[in-house]
Design a protein around this motif. Structure first.
Motif, mmCIF file in Angstrom:
data_model
loop_
_atom_site.group_PDB
_atom_site.id
_atom_site.type_symbol
_atom_site.label_atom_id
_atom_site.label_comp_id
_atom_site.label_asym_id
_atom_site.label_seq_id
_atom_site.Cartn_x
_atom_site.Cartn_y
_atom_site.Cartn_z
ATOM 1 N N PHE A 151 0.884 -1.038 -0.013
ATOM 2 C CA PHE A 151 -0.001 -0.011 0.204
ATOM 3 C C PHE A 151 0.827 1.406 -0.123
ATOM 4 N N ALA A 195 -1.875 1.404 7.309
ATOM 5 C CA ALA A 195 -2.566 1.438 5.877
ATOM 6 C C ALA A 195 -3.312 2.530 5.732
ATOM 7 N N ARG A 219 -6.698 4.848 4.835
ATOM 8 C CA ARG A 219 -8.030 4.761 5.287
ATOM 9 C C ARG A 219 -8.826 4.027 4.149
ATOM 10 N N ASN A 220 -8.473 3.932 2.690
ATOM 11 C CA ASN A 220 -9.244 3.369 2.035
ATOM 12 C C ASN A 220 -8.774 1.838 1.644
ATOM 13 N N ALA A 221 -7.918 1.268 2.327
ATOM 14 C CA ALA A 221 -7.329 -0.030 2.268
ATOM 15 C C ALA A 221 -8.485 -1.029 2.784
ATOM 16 N N THR A 222 -8.360 -1.976 1.971
ATOM 17 C CA THR A 222 -9.435 -3.109 2.339
ATOM 18 C C THR A 222 -8.755 -4.368 2.681
ATOM 19 N N HIS A 263 -4.902 -6.066 3.093
ATOM 20 C CA HIS A 263 -4.117 -5.216 2.961
ATOM 21 C C HIS A 263 -4.075 -4.289 4.274
ATOM 22 N N VAL A 264 -5.154 -3.941 4.529
ATOM 23 C CA VAL A 264 -5.389 -3.251 6.141
ATOM 24 C C VAL A 264 -4.866 -3.680 7.224
ATOM 25 N N SER A 265 -4.257 -5.308 7.140
ATOM 26 C CA SER A 265 -3.692 -5.776 8.227
ATOM 27 C C SER A 265 -2.312 -5.553 8.264
ATOM 28 N N SER A 277 1.287 -3.545 8.799
ATOM 29 C CA SER A 277 1.839 -2.297 9.184
ATOM 30 C C SER A 277 3.217 -2.514 9.534
#
Length: 314
Positions: free
Chosen positions: A188, A252, A254-257, A260-262, A264
């Motif tokens: 990301f 990640a 704010r628009n990550a899903t 991918h959002v997991s 860091s």
């Protein structure tokens, strides 16, 4: 044919097999027989699940031989026998970002499911597993006794030195390296950093928790301005950094899903009382990041960050 494909053939599989009517009838029964459960989503048949069931529905395999890496496991392909697995499959789907449909069960009572990409997964008392990149590959792996791939959260950490003797600047420089690595490996593109200050003594768990946008331009030129901005935030809150942990996280956007959002990265200093100048770099990835293309990308990030840490190791 491989041994696994021989076992599939022995179970009744052949190239071009299509039991459409039996498979769709089983899907209807699986959906109709599910008992309502709070929070559980109804089963939705998608193309990869339909194809898998039309190809393999009704097949049953028994374990044969010692297995290559683990004991071989028998299985049956019938969504009806896995229809009550809504909650565990929903949790797995949430972490991977891909819907799942029940496919069957193994002789060890593990749930079998296929996702929208056609991958075969199982869930048992030992955890969540990817059996194969395709249903055929996964069923053959069970029959051959090939070890599955565990789906689990991972975390890696490295200890670095503080070459400039300026803890906050060094932490930010390392965080910006992580920003570049995550972007370069197409995990990301971070938009901000998160600064937290946690006293190591006292009753306040967190003294400061603020989000700081990343400026435009070169990352190499951003470290000093970011440090100045964060120092101003710290002073404005009247927080002392002596005897405190400074942490800068690369979360990640704010628009990550999922998944991918997991993923860091975090860099901290001051967390060790005996070595207050030590800098720790950490890469974390949720369970969903342990499968597919993202798994490859995260491991590439690990390699890049490990090389950076080695250059700055104490």
């Amino acid at each position: 044919m491989t041994h696994g494909e021989d076992v599939l053939a022995s179970a009744g599989w052949y190239q071009g097999r299509d039991v459409e009517s039996e498979a769709l009838s089983a899907v209807f029964r699986a959906v109709a027989l599910v008992e309502p459960a709070p929070g559980a989503s109804p089963w939705v048949l998608f193309p990869a699940a339909e194809q898998a069931l039309r190809t393999f529905h009704g097949l049953r395999s028994r374990p044969v031989g010692p297995g290559h890496e683990v004991a071989p496991t028998g299985w049956v392909i019938d969504p009806v026998v896995a229809r009550h697995a809504g909650h565990p499959l929903s949790r797995l789907a949430e972490s991977t970002g891909s819907r799942l449909f029940p496919l069957g069960r193994t002789d060890a009572d593990a749930i079998l499911a296929v996702d929208e990409e056609g991958r075969l997964f199982s869930i048992d008392h030992g955890g969540q597993w990817q059996l194969g990149a395709t249903v055929r590959e996964g069923l053959a792996a069970l029959a051959e006794g090939r070890a599955p791939h565990r789906i689990a959260a991972r975390q890696w950490a490295w200890t670095l030195s503080s070459p400039n003797g300026e803890p906050l600047v060094d932490v930010i420089r390392t965080a910006l390296v992580a920003v570049y690595v995550l972007h370069h490996r197409q995990v990301f593109s971070a938009r901000h950093l998160r600064l937290t200050v946690t006293p190591l003594r006292g009753i306040a768990p967190v003294a400061l928790d603020r989000t700081v946008p990343l400026p435009g331009g070169s990352l190499e030129e951003s470290a000093v301005p970011l440090a100045a901005k964060m120092e101003a935030l710290i002073e404005a809150e009247g927080v002392t950094t002596r005897g405190a942990e400074l942490k800068v996280e690369v979360p990640a956007p704010r628009n990550a899903t999922a998944p991918h959002v997991s993923v860091s990265c975090a860099v901290r200093t001051g967390h060790l009382a005996k070595v207050p100048a030590a800098v720790e770099l950490c890469l974390a990835a949720g369970a969903g990041a342990s499968v597919g293309r993202l798994r490859t990308a995260v491991h590439a990030c690990f390699d890049d960050l490990a090389r950076h840490a080695q250059r700055l190791s104490p």
